[in-house]
Scaffold this motif. Structure first.
Motif, PDB file in Angstrom:
ATOM      1  N   ALA A   1       0.832  -1.207   0.000  1.00 44.03           N
ATOM      2  CA  ALA A   1       0.000   0.000   0.000  1.00 44.03           C
ATOM      3  C   ALA A   1       0.867   1.258   0.000  1.00 44.03           C
ATOM      4  O   ALA A   1       2.006   1.253   0.480  1.00 44.03           O
ATOM      5  CB  ALA A   1      -0.927   0.006   1.207  1.00 44.03           C
ATOM      6  N   PHE A   2       0.286   2.364  -0.593  1.00 45.07           N
ATOM      7  CA  PHE A   2       0.979   3.652  -0.619  1.00 45.07           C
ATOM      8  C   PHE A   2       0.730   4.393   0.692  1.00 45.07           C
ATOM      9  O   PHE A   2      -0.383   4.455   1.186  1.00 45.07           O
ATOM     10  CB  PHE A   2       0.485   4.504  -1.785  1.00 45.07           C
TER      11      PHE A   2
ATOM     12  N   ILE B   1       5.891  14.172  -4.240  1.00 51.72           N
ATOM     13  CA  ILE B   1       7.210  13.571  -4.427  1.00 51.72           C
ATOM     14  C   ILE B   1       7.087  12.072  -4.173  1.00 51.72           C
ATOM     15  O   ILE B   1       6.560  11.653  -3.136  1.00 51.72           O
ATOM     16  CB  ILE B   1       8.244  14.166  -3.447  1.00 51.72           C
ATOM     17  N   THR B   2       7.567  11.254  -5.114  1.00 55.23           N
ATOM     18  CA  THR B   2       7.506   9.802  -4.940  1.00 55.23           C
ATOM     19  C   THR B   2       8.658   9.337  -4.061  1.00 55.23           C
ATOM     20  O   THR B   2       9.555  10.118  -3.707  1.00 55.23           O
ATOM     21  CB  THR B   2       7.580   9.085  -6.301  1.00 55.23           C
ATOM     22  N   GLY B   3       8.648   8.044  -3.731  1.00 52.12           N
ATOM     23  CA  GLY B   3       9.647   7.500  -2.817  1.00 52.12           C
ATOM     24  C   GLY B   3      11.063   7.588  -3.338  1.00 52.12           C
ATOM     25  O   GLY B   3      12.018   7.541  -2.567  1.00 52.12           O
TER      26      GLY B   3
ATOM     27  N   GLN C   1       8.168   5.273   1.448  1.00 48.66           N
ATOM     28  CA  GLN C   1       8.455   3.954   0.881  1.00 48.66           C
ATOM     29  C   GLN C   1       8.954   3.016   1.974  1.00 48.66           C
ATOM     30  O   GLN C   1       9.895   3.335   2.702  1.00 48.66           O
ATOM     31  CB  GLN C   1       9.491   4.079  -0.235  1.00 48.66           C
ATOM     32  N   LYS C   2       8.337   1.825   2.084  1.00 50.23           N
ATOM     33  CA  LYS C   2       8.722   0.846   3.102  1.00 50.23           C
ATOM     34  C   LYS C   2       9.825  -0.047   2.567  1.00 50.23           C
ATOM     35  O   LYS C   2       9.793  -0.483   1.427  1.00 50.23           O
ATOM     36  CB  LYS C   2       7.518  -0.009   3.503  1.00 50.23           C
ATOM     37  N   SER C   3      10.821  -0.342   3.452  1.00 48.45           N
ATOM     38  CA  SER C   3      11.955  -1.173   3.027  1.00 48.45           C
ATOM     39  C   SER C   3      11.568  -2.645   3.047  1.00 48.45           C
ATOM     40  O   SER C   3      10.727  -3.086   3.839  1.00 48.45           O
ATOM     41  CB  SER C   3      13.153  -0.943   3.945  1.00 48.45           C
TER      42      SER C   3
ATOM     43  N   PHE D   1       9.872  -5.478   5.908  1.00 49.58           N
ATOM     44  CA  PHE D   1       8.796  -6.428   5.609  1.00 49.58           C
ATOM     45  C   PHE D   1       9.193  -7.842   6.036  1.00 49.58           C
ATOM     46  O   PHE D   1       8.404  -8.559   6.675  1.00 49.58           O
ATOM     47  CB  PHE D   1       8.492  -6.375   4.107  1.00 49.58           C
ATOM     48  N   ILE D   2      10.422  -8.253   5.704  1.00 49.96           N
ATOM     49  CA  ILE D   2      10.881  -9.597   6.073  1.00 49.96           C
ATOM     50  C   ILE D   2      10.938  -9.756   7.594  1.00 49.96           C
ATOM     51  O   ILE D   2      10.557 -10.795   8.154  1.00 49.96           O
ATOM     52  CB  ILE D   2      12.267  -9.880   5.454  1.00 49.96           C
TER      53      ILE D   2
END
Length: 497
Positions: free
Chosen positions: A51-52, A408-410, A453-455, A459-460
Motif C-alpha cells: 500500500a501507498f 514527491i515519490t519514494g 516507501q517501506k523497506s 517487511f521480512i
C-alpha cells in the motif's frame, strides 16, 4: 580440525527423537489455528507493504517553475463581441498589460455558445487612428437609415458603408465632420461624372478611379435604432461597417456577412477607402460585388465583422506570483461603449493554474493521494449570468486564493506540481463599464506530499516476527493445555483408587 561433535554442540535447534514425542488432538487443532493465523497476518503485512503511504507537510514555496504562474482558461461571453473583447493583466507590482493577443484565441459564438465560424482575428494594430484636423462641416452628406429602410439600401447599392454612431459618444462626434464631408464628396463626384460622362465608362479624370452609384455612405443613430444596431452586433461607437450586395448574403435568414473598417477617420483617408472599394467592381451596378485588395495597404484596416454578438475566449497568460487581476472587458482606443447596455455574463468551461495535467498522470496521483485534484478546476462548468435583476453596469468578480501542492515519490522523483484554489464570486453594480474580473492571490506556503516507501528488510522482519510469534504462542498454549489435561487425568485416576 574441529570435530563434528563440537559443531553439533552449538545447535540451537536440538532434535528430540520422534519416538519420544506424543501427538495430541488438541495440539493438532491448535496447529491448524496457528497456521491460519500466520497466513492471515502474513496477508495483512503484505498488503500494508504494497500500500501507498504518504506524509504531508507545509513549507515555504520553493517552486521550480520560476517567478511566473500560468493561467489557462476557456470562457464564453454570450453578449460580448470578439471585435472588442480584451484580456488584460495587472498586479500589485505595477504590471499592466492590455489586450493580450499572442496566446489568446477568440471565436464568435451563437446563443448556444457554439462557434459560428473559424477563429476571429483582431488583426494587427497599425497605428493610432487619425481624425480630421478640426475641419467643421455642418451638412449631412450621408443618408440616415432606419430599421425600415436599412434592408432596402443594402439590396439597392453594390456597396453600402454605414456609420453606426451615438450622439453622446466622443469618438462619434470626432468622426462626424470627416464622415459627412467624405459622403458629400462621393455624392458630388458621382453626380458630376454621371452628367458629363453618362454614356462613357464614368472615369474620374483627377484620380483615374471609376466613381458612380455603386457606393453609398450612410449612418444609423443607435440611440434611436437600438434594435437595428443589436441585429448588427454593434457594441462600440462609432462602428463603420461595409456591406456588399449579393455575394455577401448568407443562406440563413438573408443576413449579410460584412467587414468592419478600423482605418484612419480623416476625410482624405475615408474618400480613398471608398475609391478602393469600388475600384474592382464593374460599372454595371447590377453586377455582384467582386472581392479585391488595394495596393496601398488600406485593406489592412478592413477585417470581417463578427457574425454574432458573443465570443469565446481561450488560451493562457503568464502572471507574476503576486496578487493581481485578470480582466476581460470591452476595450478600444477609438470607440466608446454604453455601459448600461454591456452584459458581462459568462460561462466558464475551464479555468486552472499551472500547466495542464494529463489524465494518465492525474490517475497515478489519485492512486497515491485520492483527495488531490478536486479543487484545481473549481470554476469549470459554472455559469455567471446577469439577468438584469440588479440593473445595468454589473461587474462580475471572482476572488481566487491559490495553494500549490507538490507530490514527491519514494525515489525523490517529482510527480506533479498542482495549483488548487478556492473561489468566491459576486455581482457588483458600479459606475464604470462592466468587466469580468478574476482577482488571484497565491499563498507563500505550499503543501508537500511525500510518499513513504517501506523497506523490504522491514517487511521480512515483520513476517519472521509473525511466524515466530504465532508459533511460540501456539506452543505455549499447547503446553498449558497438555499439562492441564494430564493433571486432570491423574486426579481422576486418584479418585478411582
Amino acid at each position: 580440525m574441529i570435530s563434528t561433535g563440537k559443531i553439533k554442540s552449538v545447535d540451537f535447534y536440538r532434535k528430540i527423537p520422534r519416538d519420544l514425542t506424543e501427538a495430541s488432538l488438541s495440539g493438532a487443532g491448535l496447529s491448524i489455528v496457528a497456521a491460519l493465523a500466520m497466513m492471515f497476518l502474513f496477508g495483512m503485512e503484505l498488503n500494508s507493504y504494497l500500500a501507498f503511504s504518504t506524509s504531508t507537510s507545509v513549507i515555504v514555496d520553493k517552486s521550480s517553475d520560476g517567478d511566473f504562474l500560468r493561467i489557462e482558461f476557456n470562457i464564453s461571453f454570450p453578449a460580448l463581441s470578439c471585435e472588442f473583447a480584451s484580456v488584460d493583466i495587472s498586479d500589485v507590482l505595477g504590471t499592466n498589460r492590455l489586450n493580450i493577443t499572442k496566446t489568446i484565441r477568440k471565436f464568435s459564438i451563437g446563443p448556444d455558445l457554439k462557434p459560428t465560424g473559424s477563429e476571429f482575428h483582431s488583426g494587427p494594430t497599425l497605428h493610432d487612428i487619425k481624425h480630421g484636423d478640426g475641419d467643421e462641416y455642418a451638412g449631412d452628406g450621408s443618408v440616415s437609415l432606419t430599421a425600415r429602410t436599412f434592408e432596402k439600401f443594402t439590396h439597392q447599392h453594390p456597396i453600402l458603408v454605414v456609420n453606426f454612431y451615438a450622439p453622446w459618444c466622443y469618438w462619434s462626434n470626432r468622426l462626424k465632420p470627416s464622415w459627412e464631408k467624405a459622403a458629400k464628396i462621393i455624392r458630388e463626384r458621382c453626380f458630376i461624372l454621371k452628367v458629363i460622362l453618362f454614356s462613357s465608362r464614368f472615369y474620374d479624370f483627377s484620380s483615374g478611379t471609376k466613381i458612380d452609384g455603386r457606393i453609398l455612405l450612410a449612418k444609423v443613430d443607435c440611440t434611436e435604432e437600438g434594435d437595428l444596431c443589436k441585429r448588427n452586433h454593434i457594441q462600440g461607437y462609432p462602428s463603420i461597417r461595409i456591406f456588399r450586395k449579393g455575394s455577401d448574403v448568407r443562406d440563413d435568414h438573408g443576413h449579410h456577412d460584412h467587414e468592419s473598417y478600423y482605418g484612419d477617420r480623416d476625410t482624405d483617408s475615408l474618400v480613398k477607402t471608398m475609391e478602393n472599394l469600388v475600384a474592382p467592381i464593374p460599372v454595371e451596378a447590377q453586377k455582384l460585388a467582386l472581392e479585391g485588395k488595394s495596393d496601398n495597404g488600406t485593406d489592412n484596416a478592413k477585417r470581417p465583422a463578427p457574425l454574432t454578438g458573443g465570443c469565446r475566449i481561450e488560451g493562457y497568460v503568464r502572471v507574476k506570483k503576486v496578487p493581481g487581476n485578470l480582466v476581460i472587458s470591452a476595450h478600444s482606443g477609438a470607440h466608446s461603449f454604453d455601459a448600461s447596455q454591456m452584459n458581462m455574463s459568462h460561462v466558464i468551461s475551464h479555468f486552472s493554474f499551472g500547466r495542464m495535467i494529463t489524465p494518465k498522470v492525474m490517475s497515478d496521483v489519485k492512486r497515491l493521494v485520492p483527495y488531490l485534484g478536486g479543487s484545481h478546476d473549481r470554476l469549470n462548468g459554472r455559469s455567471f449570468i446577469n439577468h438584469r435583476d440588479l440593473g445595468a453596469n454589473v461587474t462580475i468578480e471572482h476572488y481566487l486564493q491559490i495553494v500549490k501542492s507538490e507530490v514527491i515519490t519514494g525515489r525523490n522523483h517529482k510527480l506533479i506540481e498542482e495549483y488548487e484554489y478556492t473561489a468566491h464570486s459576486s455581482l457588483v453594480q458600479g459606475l464604470q463599464v462592466p468587466v469580468a474580473k478574476f482577482h488571484f492571490e497565491l499563498s507563500p506556503m505550499q503543501v508537500l506530499i511525500t510518499e513513504n516507501q517501506k523497506s523490504f528488510s522491514h517487511f521480512i522482519t515483520n513476517v519472521c516476527a509473525i511466524i515466530g510469534g504465532v508459533f511460540t504462542v501456539a506452543g505455549i498454549v499447547d503446553s498449558i493445555l497438555h499439562n492441564t489435561i494430564r493433571m486432570m487425568r491423574k486426579i481422576e485416576l486418584g479418585k478411582n483408587f
